[in-house]
Design an enzyme around this catalytic site. Structure first.
Site, short mmCIF file in Angstrom:
data_model
loop_
_atom_site.label_atom_id
_atom_site.label_comp_id
_atom_site.label_asym_id
_atom_site.label_seq_id
_atom_site.Cartn_x
_atom_site.Cartn_y
_atom_site.Cartn_z
N LYS A 248 3.99 7.16 -2.00
CA LYS A 248 2.99 7.44 -2.80
C LYS A 248 2.10 8.38 -1.81
CE LYS A 248 1.85 3.32 -5.64
NZ LYS A 248 1.97 4.03 -6.89
N ARG A 322 8.00 -3.28 -12.79
CA ARG A 322 8.97 -3.83 -13.77
C ARG A 322 10.25 -4.51 -13.35
NH1 ARG A 322 9.34 2.36 -15.98
NH2 ARG A 322 7.15 2.28 -15.06
N1 BES Z 1 1.35 0.05 -9.23
C1 BES Z 1 1.52 1.25 -9.92
C2 BES Z 1 0.68 1.26 -11.04
C3 BES Z 1 -0.63 1.67 -10.88
C4 BES Z 1 -1.26 2.91 -10.80
C5 BES Z 1 -1.66 0.71 -10.84
C6 BES Z 1 -2.53 3.07 -10.45
C7 BES Z 1 -2.94 0.71 -10.63
C8 BES Z 1 -3.48 1.87 -10.64
C9 BES Z 1 3.32 1.17 -10.32
O1 BES Z 1 3.85 0.43 -9.61
C10 BES Z 1 3.49 2.33 -10.23
O2 BES Z 1 3.52 2.84 -9.05
N2 BES Z 1 3.85 3.27 -11.39
C11 BES Z 1 4.14 4.52 -11.43
C12 BES Z 1 5.43 4.48 -12.17
C13 BES Z 1 6.30 5.69 -12.08
C14 BES Z 1 6.90 5.84 -10.95
C15 BES Z 1 7.21 5.86 -13.41
C16 BES Z 1 3.12 5.30 -11.84
O3 BES Z 1 2.63 4.92 -12.86
O4 BES Z 1 2.79 6.48 -11.52
MN MN Z 2 4.76 1.45 -7.76
#
Ligand code: BES
Ligand code: MN
Ligand code: ZN
Length: 466
Positions: A248, A322
């Protein structure tokens, strides 16, 4: 804070007596009517406050008039918000003893009064070398004692969950979550990495691979004789989400200690369940690990096999929640429960759709979803249904495995939902995405920034309503 139900709060020696004023009406305290209402023309618009000293002429040192807005628009939600506002003001003034006089307010609203007060009387200052001594110590109310007692327990579960989610990832590790879960006086089983391997949890373990910290699979059980229902609660327990190799950017990683907020919620619920003793069997399940890009990290292109034998091509290592939930869902479906409810800080897409105002909910059983939405509303939370149409699976199709873990950017919350559904078998299931509601980057209504304990109130009330 200790909350005490008394017959007449106006006879209590307090630092502040809080009195309510409905718009264009009068309060029950003469002094407040003379100075605030008549002299200063204070109208009592919702949330407005007016403070006046009593100069030793009364048993309360100050009167805090709080506007309740139009009487016909008043609601339990508004009372919760107003109570929080009054407590915040009291904290600011370092008042230790507060009495809350509610005139013309239904005693049935006592639950939200209590919840609002406890949400506001929260600080997370354990790492500050100079702590402010600003918490209210005693709160006197005229209210329904049973509802206050129940709400106090729910509030303590929220505080438990908020503390856990606010805790930095260096301390709130998978092992620490396992220790905390084991310490609740419940029948709790912790599975080691090897045991998870034997159970075939290839998706969960892949996520854990990139971290030097051992994963822990946690199963807490609350059992009763002749339960009316059996429910499994699953909470996403990523103690830190760096994104893995699909790392990230800094601004997105900053709050990712909160990626175990759902696990904190489930532990919070389980922490108080014995005291509430519902006639329901409740299982609390957490697949806890870190998502890190260490040298043995799982990689895009890897193919994982989940506990139910389905294969997953890794499209993005940042869609890790997931994967951990996939194995947790398989595990929960084998328990023979009536309902499985999972919660997760799962998708940024859910946050884009609903902001910080509501959690997204979807599931395979309309009644379960509707019931949870209604319970949330009564509990002071908002759940908003998102679709789970099978077409969302189209973008998850893989050429070489049964599915990929991510698909199109569009409809990301629902895509994640149909992914999870692949691991649900023969059970009523609901999925609650708390990505937007679990952790606030700025204060909102009764909450300071940070963890909110999202889901705790609703789940506890849902369990108690069975
Ligand atoms: N933990 C994150 C989702 C999240 C984002 C929680 C912002 C709280 C605040 C999750 O694991 C994630 O990274 N999701 C990605 C999925 C994508 C790679 C399909 C996302 O939402 O960007
Ligand atoms: Mn994630
Ligand atoms: Zn995550």
């Amino acid at each position: 804070m200790e909350i005490k139900v008394v017959d007449n709060v106006k006879t209590i020696e307090s630092d502040i007596l809080v009195v309510n004023l409905f718009e264009n009406e009068k309060t029950s305290v003469e002094l407040a009517n003379t100075y605030a209402v008549e002299q200063d023309n204070f109208k009592g618009k919702f949330g407005e406050i007016y403070l006046l000293p009593t100069y030793g002429k009364d048993v309360f040192k100050k009167v805090l008039v709080i506007g309740f807005g139009k009487r016909e628009e008043f609601s339990p939600d508004k009372l919760r918000e107003a109570a929080a506002k009054a407590i915040k003001k009291a904290m600011q003034m370092e008042a230790k003893k507060v009495a809350f006089s509610l005139d013309g307010v239904d005693f049935d609203y006592s639950e939200q009064l209590t919840i609002g007060a406890f949400i506001a009387d929260y600080t997370f200052d354990k790492y500050k070398s100079e702590k402010k001594d600003n918490k209210v110590q005693e709160l006197y109310v005229q209210a329904n004692a049973d509802l206050v007692k129940k709400a106090e327990k729910i509030a303590s579960a929220m505080t438990f969950a908020r503390n856990l989610a606010n805790e930095p990832a260096q301390f709130a590790t998978p092992e620490e979550l396992a220790l905390i879960a084991s310490d609740l006086g419940l029948d709790t089983k912790i599975y080691s990495k090897d045991e998870c391997e034997k159970m075939g949890m290839g998706a969960f373990l892949a996520v854990a691979q990139g971290s030097s910290r051992e994963p822990k699979f946690i199963h807490m059980k609350y059992q009763v004789d002749n339960p009316k229902k059996k429910i499994a609660l699953i909470g996403k327990g990523i103690t830190f989400d760096s994104g893995g190799l699909d790392i990230k950017p800094p601004s997105s990683m900053l709050t990712m200690k909160d990626d175990m907020s759902a696990a904190a919620c489930v532990i919070g619920v389980m922490s108080i369940i014995r005291e509430l003793h519902p006639q329901v069997e409740v299982h609390g399940i957490i697949a806890a690990c870190e998502n890190m890009p260490g040298c043995s990290a799982y990689k895009p292109g890897d193919i994982l096999t989940a506990k139910n034998g389905k294969t997953i091509e890794v499209d993005n290592t940042d869609a890790e929640g997931r994967l951990t939930l996939a194995d947790a869902l398989c595990y929960a479906c084998e328990l023979g429960v009536d309902e499985v409810i999972d919660l997760a800080t799962l998708t940024g897409a859910c946050m884009v759709a609903l902001g910080t105002q509501a959690s997204g909910i979807m599931g395979n059983d309309e009644t379960l979803v509707k019931n949870l939405i209604n319970t949330a509303e009564r509990s002071g939370e908002r759940f908003w249904q998102l679709p789970l149409w099978e077409e969302y699976f189209d973008s998850l199709k893989s050429d070489i495995a049964d599915m990929k873990n991510t698909g199109s950017r569009w409809g990301g919350a629902s895509t994640a939902g149909v992914f999870l559904q692949q691991f649900v078998k023969d059970v009523k299931w609901a999925h609650i995405d708390i990505a937007g509601t679990a952790f606030l980057e700025k204060p909102q209504k009764e909450f300071i920034k940070g963890a909110t304990g999202a889901g705790v109130r609703t789940l506890l009330n849902y369990i108690l309503e069975q």
